[in-house]
Design an enzyme around this catalytic site. Structure first.
Site, PDB file in Angstrom:
ATOM      1  N   HIS A 122       0.849  -1.272   0.110  1.00  0.00           N
ATOM      2  CA  HIS A 122      -0.021   0.019   0.106  1.00  0.00           C
ATOM      3  C   HIS A 122       0.741   1.286  -0.019  1.00  0.00           C
ATOM      4  O   HIS A 122       0.585   2.337  -0.946  1.00  0.00           O
ATOM      5  CB  HIS A 122      -0.928  -0.070   1.242  1.00  0.00           C
ATOM      6  CG  HIS A 122      -1.662   1.445   1.551  1.00  0.00           C
ATOM      7  ND1 HIS A 122      -2.580   1.887   0.735  1.00  0.00           N
ATOM      8  CD2 HIS A 122      -1.335   2.381   2.322  1.00  0.00           C
ATOM      9  CE1 HIS A 122      -3.023   2.881   1.134  1.00  0.00           C
ATOM     10  NE2 HIS A 122      -2.040   3.298   2.012  1.00  0.00           N
ATOM     11  N   HIS A 127       1.413   5.043  -2.522  1.00  0.00           N
ATOM     12  CA  HIS A 127       1.425   6.423  -2.505  1.00  0.00           C
ATOM     13  C   HIS A 127       2.804   7.123  -3.090  1.00  0.00           C
ATOM     14  O   HIS A 127       2.885   8.225  -3.250  1.00  0.00           O
ATOM     15  CB  HIS A 127       1.598   6.569  -1.006  1.00  0.00           C
ATOM     16  CG  HIS A 127       0.336   6.271  -0.132  1.00  0.00           C
ATOM     17  ND1 HIS A 127      -0.773   7.438  -0.390  1.00  0.00           N
ATOM     18  CD2 HIS A 127      -0.016   5.577   0.941  1.00  0.00           C
ATOM     19  CE1 HIS A 127      -1.682   6.869   0.579  1.00  0.00           C
ATOM     20  NE2 HIS A 127      -1.243   6.145   1.052  1.00  0.00           N
ATOM     21  N   GLU A 167      -5.653   9.357   0.189  1.00  0.00           N
ATOM     22  CA  GLU A 167      -6.262   7.962   0.255  1.00  0.00           C
ATOM     23  C   GLU A 167      -7.058   7.814  -0.587  1.00  0.00           C
ATOM     24  O   GLU A 167      -6.819   6.653  -1.582  1.00  0.00           O
ATOM     25  CB  GLU A 167      -6.339   7.536   1.564  1.00  0.00           C
ATOM     26  CG  GLU A 167      -5.328   7.718   2.795  1.00  0.00           C
ATOM     27  CD  GLU A 167      -4.323   6.651   2.658  1.00  0.00           C
ATOM     28  OE1 GLU A 167      -4.627   5.724   1.999  1.00  0.00           O
ATOM     29  OE2 GLU A 167      -3.474   6.674   3.513  1.00  0.00           O
ATOM     30  N   SER A 186      -4.032   0.820  -4.392  1.00  0.00           N
ATOM     31  CA  SER A 186      -3.405  -0.393  -3.967  1.00  0.00           C
ATOM     32  C   SER A 186      -4.377  -1.472  -3.948  1.00  0.00           C
ATOM     33  O   SER A 186      -3.926  -2.407  -3.130  1.00  0.00           O
ATOM     34  CB  SER A 186      -2.637  -0.134  -2.744  1.00  0.00           C
ATOM     35  OG  SER A 186      -3.460   0.509  -1.606  1.00  0.00           O
TER      36      SER A 186
HETATM   37 FE   FE2 Z   1      -2.065   5.338   3.049  1.00  0.00          FE
END
Ligand code: FE2
Length: 270
Positions: A122, A127, A167, A186
């Protein structure tokens, strides 16, 4: 960020190298090979460009040092190895210092499709590509600075801004709807759902009033999101960063939370 977890971050050796097992490397391989083909036409151009720069390995978990090389050269960011769970104070502190917290564990096979804890897949896949983008990187740093100075109560409001941008952010571009939020990118299920699901609501996040709207919107971390917020271009994050966000938090507090669009969490039998 403060709940119990069964996961533990793996320690690095004296050279900063983390020794991943064959099983862990094979989980990374399966995750990235499943996710990469979904990116074209769904992730925003900035994310795709960032992925090209990162050139993440397909067959093994990347070392933070190799990701850092690219981040440092592009926006001056770096990943910082942290325990599986860290508190808000540490989280904001790191972001304010252009350090992105990365817990060094990868999900188990049993939780291949879904886990609540942010694992290294993730963090790095979701990110780090965006952190090569200057507007995104500056927004994230400013968010850390503001959060660090905020009270515990105000941080709960600020957390919603992070949630619906970093997010779960979407971008409505001339080419169509795209994703820049790492929580979506993700997750193969949510990558499709966020763009295609007819019942999900998608609101704009391009002006002050809409930022207040975000600050008032409750969310759950364990379901597909019933609501997403869309910027129109990366520089919208510059505009948001330059707003008096704490004044907007005060407005949001005065107005109160929106009614949740999701059902209450089932009571856990004990
Ligand atoms: Fe995150």
């Amino acid at each position: 960020m403060s709940k119990a977890t069964k996961y533990v971050s793996k320690a690095a050796d004296e050279n900063g190298f983390i020794h991943w097992t064959d099983e862990e490397n094979s989980i990374w391989q399966a995750l990235i090979k499943r996710q990469l083909p979904l990116m074209e036409g769904r992730a925003c151009d900035e994310f795709i460009l960032g992925l090209e720069k990162l050139n993440l390995p397909l067959d093994r978990v990347p070392q933070l040092a190799e990701v850092n090389e690219v981040l440092l050269a592009t926006t001056g960011w770096r990943c910082e190895q942290v325990p599986a769970l860290i508190g808000f104070e540490k989280f904001f502190q790191l972001l304010s210092e252009k350090k992105f917290p990365v817990a060094t564990f990868i999900r188990s096979k049993e939780e291949f499709d879904y886990l609540q804890e942010p694992d290294i897949f993730h963090e790095l896949f979701g990110h780090c590509a965006m952190l090569t983008n200057p507007a995104f990187a500056k927004f994230t740093q400013a968010y850390g600075e503001i959060g660090l100075a905020a009270s515990k109560e105000d941080r709960v409001f600020l957390a919603r801004l992070y949630w619906f941008t970093v997010e779960f952010g979407l971008m409505k571009t001339n080419d169509g709807l795209r994703i820049y939020g790492g929580g979506i990118l993700s997750s193969p299920g949510e990558t499709k759902y966020a763009l295609e699901e007819g019942t999900a609501e998608r609101r704009f996040l391009t002006n002050e009033e809409q930022v207040v709207d975000v600050l008032r919107t409750p969310y759950r971390i364990d379901i597909m999101q019933p609501i997403y917020f869309m910027i129109e271009k990366m520089s919208d994050l510059d505009a948001i960063r330059n707003l008096d966000l704490m004044a907007l938090v005060e407005q949001a507090k005065a107005l109160g939370l929106h009614k949740p669009k999701f059902p209450p969490k089932e009571k856990i039998a004990s």
